[in-house]
Design a protein around this motif. Sequence first.
Motif, PDB file in Angstrom:
ATOM      1  N   LEU A   2       0.837  -1.193   0.000  1.00 44.78           N
ATOM      2  CA  LEU A   2       0.000   0.000   0.000  1.00 44.78           C
ATOM      3  C   LEU A   2       0.874   1.245   0.000  1.00 44.78           C
ATOM      4  N   ASP A   3       0.780   2.003  -1.073  1.00 40.55           N
ATOM      5  CA  ASP A   3       1.607   3.203  -1.188  1.00 40.55           C
ATOM      6  C   ASP A   3       1.260   4.225  -0.110  1.00 40.55           C
ATOM      7  N   VAL A   4      -0.017   4.336   0.209  1.00 39.93           N
ATOM      8  CA  VAL A   4      -0.448   5.311   1.216  1.00 39.93           C
ATOM      9  C   VAL A   4       0.151   4.960   2.576  1.00 39.93           C
ATOM     10  N   LEU A   5       0.174   3.682   2.913  1.00 38.60           N
ATOM     11  CA  LEU A   5       0.731   3.255   4.193  1.00 38.60           C
ATOM     12  C   LEU A   5       2.231   3.512   4.255  1.00 38.60           C
ATOM     13  N   THR A   6       2.916   3.284   3.158  1.00 45.70           N
ATOM     14  CA  THR A   6       4.355   3.542   3.110  1.00 45.70           C
ATOM     15  C   THR A   6       4.654   5.022   3.283  1.00 45.70           C
ATOM     16  N   VAL A   7       3.892   5.863   2.605  1.00 44.17           N
ATOM     17  CA  VAL A   7       4.089   7.307   2.720  1.00 44.17           C
ATOM     18  C   VAL A   7       3.734   7.784   4.134  1.00 44.17           C
ATOM     19  N   ALA A   8       2.648   7.279   4.690  1.00 38.12           N
ATOM     20  CA  ALA A   8       2.234   7.689   6.037  1.00 38.12           C
ATOM     21  C   ALA A   8       3.273   7.279   7.077  1.00 38.12           C
ATOM     22  N   THR A   9       3.811   6.082   6.954  1.00 31.13           N
ATOM     23  CA  THR A   9       4.822   5.625   7.903  1.00 31.13           C
ATOM     24  C   THR A   9       6.095   6.456   7.774  1.00 31.13           C
ATOM     25  N   GLY A  10       6.512   6.720   6.543  1.00 27.76           N
ATOM     26  CA  GLY A  10       7.707   7.539   6.339  1.00 27.76           C
ATOM     27  C   GLY A  10       7.535   8.962   6.848  1.00 27.76           C
ATOM     28  N   ALA A  11       6.365   9.545   6.591  1.00 28.44           N
ATOM     29  CA  ALA A  11       6.110  10.917   7.062  1.00 28.44           C
ATOM     30  C   ALA A  11       6.035  10.971   8.584  1.00 28.44           C
ATOM     31  N   ALA A  12       5.372   9.988   9.188  1.00 27.68           N
ATOM     32  CA  ALA A  12       5.301   9.952  10.655  1.00 27.68           C
ATOM     33  C   ALA A  12       6.687   9.760  11.255  1.00 27.68           C
ATOM     34  N   ALA A  13       7.522   8.963  10.609  1.00 27.80           N
ATOM     35  CA  ALA A  13       8.883   8.754  11.101  1.00 27.80           C
ATOM     36  C   ALA A  13       9.695  10.049  11.025  1.00 27.80           C
ATOM     37  N   LEU A  14       9.542  10.780   9.930  1.00 27.88           N
ATOM     38  CA  LEU A  14      10.258  12.061   9.814  1.00 27.88           C
ATOM     39  C   LEU A  14       9.765  13.078  10.838  1.00 27.88           C
ATOM     40  N   LEU A  15       8.459  13.093  11.086  1.00 27.79           N
ATOM     41  CA  LEU A  15       7.927  13.992  12.121  1.00 27.79           C
ATOM     42  C   LEU A  15       8.471  13.631  13.494  1.00 27.79           C
ATOM     43  N   LEU A  16       8.522  12.341  13.793  1.00 29.27           N
ATOM     44  CA  LEU A  16       9.093  11.897  15.065  1.00 29.27           C
ATOM     45  C   LEU A  16      10.563  12.290  15.157  1.00 29.27           C
ATOM     46  N   GLY A  17      11.279  12.121  14.056  1.00 34.55           N
ATOM     47  CA  GLY A  17      12.688  12.503  14.042  1.00 34.55           C
ATOM     48  C   GLY A  17      12.892  13.989  14.276  1.00 34.55           C
ATOM     49  N   ALA A  18      12.060  14.807  13.653  1.00 33.65           N
ATOM     50  CA  ALA A  18      12.167  16.256  13.846  1.00 33.65           C
ATOM     51  C   ALA A  18      11.807  16.645  15.273  1.00 33.65           C
ATOM     52  N   TRP A  19      10.776  16.013  15.804  1.00 32.73           N
ATOM     53  CA  TRP A  19      10.323  16.322  17.167  1.00 32.73           C
ATOM     54  C   TRP A  19      11.390  15.948  18.194  1.00 32.73           C
ATOM     55  N   CYS A  20      11.953  14.768  18.067  1.00 26.91           N
ATOM     56  CA  CYS A  20      12.989  14.347  19.018  1.00 26.91           C
ATOM     57  C   CYS A  20      14.303  15.088  18.757  1.00 26.91           C
ATOM     58  N   GLY A  21      14.544  15.451  17.500  1.00 27.10           N
ATOM     59  CA  GLY A  21      15.719  16.277  17.207  1.00 27.10           C
ATOM     60  C   GLY A  21      15.611  17.646  17.857  1.00 27.10           C
ATOM     61  N   TRP A  22      14.409  18.198  17.873  1.00 22.53           N
ATOM     62  CA  TRP A  22      14.182  19.480  18.545  1.00 22.53           C
ATOM     63  C   TRP A  22      14.415  19.337  20.050  1.00 22.53           C
ATOM     64  N   ALA A  23      13.973  18.225  20.619  1.00 19.17           N
ATOM     65  CA  ALA A  23      14.212  17.983  22.052  1.00 19.17           C
ATOM     66  C   ALA A  23      15.708  17.858  22.330  1.00 19.17           C
ATOM     67  N   ALA A  24      16.426  17.194  21.459  1.00 20.48           N
ATOM     68  CA  ALA A  24      17.874  17.067  21.643  1.00 20.48           C
ATOM     69  C   ALA A  24      18.550  18.426  21.521  1.00 20.48           C
ATOM     70  N   TYR A  25      18.080  19.246  20.594  1.00 21.09           N
ATOM     71  CA  TYR A  25      18.628  20.595  20.421  1.00 21.09           C
ATOM     72  C   TYR A  25      18.428  21.428  21.689  1.00 21.09           C
ATOM     73  N   ARG A  26      17.291  21.210  22.362  1.00 17.75           N
ATOM     74  CA  ARG A  26      17.002  21.944  23.599  1.00 17.75           C
ATOM     75  C   ARG A  26      17.582  21.246  24.829  1.00 17.75           C
ATOM     76  N   ASP A  27      18.413  20.220  24.600  1.00 13.63           N
ATOM     77  CA  ASP A  27      19.103  19.493  25.673  1.00 13.63           C
ATOM     78  C   ASP A  27      18.123  18.790  26.615  1.00 13.63           C
ATOM     79  N   GLN A  28      17.115  18.136  26.033  1.00 15.03           N
ATOM     80  CA  GLN A  28      16.108  17.419  26.813  1.00 15.03           C
ATOM     81  C   GLN A  28      16.132  15.936  26.474  1.00 15.03           C
ATOM     82  N   PRO A  29      15.866  15.079  27.460  1.00 18.69           N
ATOM     83  CA  PRO A  29      15.747  13.649  27.173  1.00 18.69           C
ATOM     84  C   PRO A  29      14.378  13.339  26.564  1.00 18.69           C
ATOM     85  N   THR A  30      14.192  12.101  26.149  1.00 18.32           N
ATOM     86  CA  THR A  30      12.872  11.699  25.667  1.00 18.32           C
ATOM     87  C   THR A  30      11.893  11.703  26.832  1.00 18.32           C
TER      88      THR A  30
END
Length: 119
Positions: A2-30
């Motif tokens: 399913l192309d939609v599922l692949t795109v949704a999983t990839g986009a959600a993964a990138l959002l998670l990466g950006a969100w946790c990257g922002w936390a790391a930038y602010r010197d915060q743990p998960t």
Amino acid sequence: MLDVLTVATGAAALLLGAWCGWAAYRDQPTKDWHFIGMAVVTLLALVQLIVGIVQLARGEKPEQGTTIFVAYLLGAFACVPAAGFMSLGERSRWGSLTVAASGVVLAVLEVRLYDIWRG
């Protein structure tokens, strides 16, 4: 697959990466909210794993081989939970950075899964 599922999983993964990257930038743990985000991304990867196995059971074949396809499916499913467990052991900005990296890795795995399925 399913192309939609692949795109949704990839986009959600990138959002998670950006969100946790922002936390790391602010010197915060998960934090708890990050783990909820990891659970959502892992659930999407689990659905993708199930859909992929069902499609293989129905007789559909990936263009570049079944073995490599299943290996990538399992790796995509295990990527974020493994980083989540590692971030529990490292309660600093490096734990957040580990989860951010796993989000980027999962997005790349999603692109590769698409390539393996379509050829």
